[in-house]
Design an enzyme around this catalytic site. Structure first.
Site, PDB file in Angstrom:
ATOM      1  CB  CYS A  66      -0.914  -0.011   1.224  1.00 34.63           C
ATOM      2  SG  CYS A  66      -1.911   1.469   1.391  1.00 34.63           S
ATOM      3  CB  CYS A  67       1.243   4.241  -0.316  1.00 36.59           C
ATOM      4  SG  CYS A  67      -0.487   4.635  -0.546  1.00 36.59           S
ATOM      5  N   GLY A  68       3.649   1.624  -1.228  1.00 37.60           N
ATOM      6  CA  GLY A  68       5.055   1.275  -1.063  1.00 37.60           C
ATOM      7  C   GLY A  68       5.491   1.058   0.368  1.00 37.60           C
ATOM      8  CG  ASP A  92       0.580   3.441   4.493  1.00 39.80           C
ATOM      9  OD1 ASP A  92       1.239   4.314   5.075  1.00 39.80           O
ATOM     10  OD2 ASP A  92       0.817   2.224   4.600  1.00 39.80           O
TER      11      ASP A  92
END
Length: 287
Positions: free
Chosen positions: A127-129, A258
């Site tokens: 999730c979002c890196g 995130d």
């Protein structure tokens, strides 16, 4: 058309009150009151619950339990949440047979085999890196990072929660439903309830897709706990703010952080807690 079957077009035009009446049922119960000296027979209003099996393009897709209200919206929202459709226009026909417990959806495209597998497959996704955990592959496909520019004052948040609490006659009667609403900073646009908090949010997703609403700068006002499931549903709807009467979980807050979603909980009376992305709410409180 068979009795009890509703096409998408006619179902969506039913007014909310008519749809809400089937959400409760009467049940004879025996109430104990100490000052009465024993059990008293009374009729109690309880939340209705039904099991519905989805058939998509002739194939059994999933079975859910829910409140029997706003079913067309819930069906559209559920299919979108699971990655089967992207918009309400993807559904060619929708027939709801509440009496037999079936929802038949014919899509304008073939249902991918991977989508069927995703409804029950648990995966670890990024999730979002930041290596947060998504529970289902469909979450990876449909959850969106918020770019919302909406701003609310704390007083507006408190007012929206009061509006939610005053909106549900069914909850007041049964105490057995989760309530969710979609609104602007000033007022609620749509109110939905269900025995399942995720179902209530799917109904809002269906409502927004059928109405082709721009949801980015809308908010969700919610009666239940802020779990990871709720945050992911909000991300699928596309809102940037969730206001809840109840408590959050840590995974929910990690996901919200995130995904760029503002989470406020314990909104009761004249107090609340803002847990993530307070820039959308806290400006007034900081003065």
């Amino acid at each position: 058309m068979q009795p009890g079957c509703l096409a998408l077009e006619s179902t969506c035009r039913k007014d909310d009150r008519a749809m809400t009446l089937s959400s409760t049922t009467s049940w004879r119960m025996y109430k104990f009151q100490a000052d009465a000296g024993g059990l008293i027979t009374q009729e109690d209003e309880v939340a209705a619950e039904v099991a519905l099996t989805f058939h998509v393009n002739g194939t059994e897709f999933a079975t859910i339990v829910c409140s029997p209200s706003d079913l067309s919206e819930m069906a559209i929202g559920f299919l979108a949440s699971e990655g089967a459709i992207r918009s309400a226009d993807d559904v060619q026909s929708l027939t709801i047979d509440e009496d037999r417990g079936f929802i038949y959806a014919e899509l304008r495209h073939a249902l991918a085999a991977s989508t069927v597998a995703d409804t029950s497959k648990r995966v670890i996704g990024s999730c979002c890196g930041k290596s947060r955990q998504f529970y289902l592959a469909s979450d990876v496909k449909t959850a969106r990072t918020s770019t919302s520019k909406v701003r609310l004052s704390p007083l507006q948040c408190l007012s929206l929660m009061r509006e939610l609490q005053n909106a549900s006659d069914t909850f007041q009667a049964t105490g057995g439903l989760h309530n969710a609403a979609l609104g602007t900073a000033d007022s609620l646009l749509a109110f939905r309830s269900d025995i399942g908090r995720h179902n209530a949010l799917d109904k809002l997703l269906g409502y927004s897709l059928i109405g082709k609403l721009r949801t980015r700068d809308l908010v969700i006002v919610f009666s239940g706990r802020l779990s990871s499931e709720v945050v992911l549903k909000a991300a699928k709807i596309g809102v940037g703010v969730i206001l809840s009467k109840s408590a959050p979980t840590d995974l929910a807050l990690k996901l919200a952080d995130d995904l760029g979603i503002t989470c406020a909980g314990f909104i009761r009376g004249d107090t609340m807690n803002v847990y993530t992305h307070p820039e959308r709410i806290a400006a007034e409180a900081a003065q």
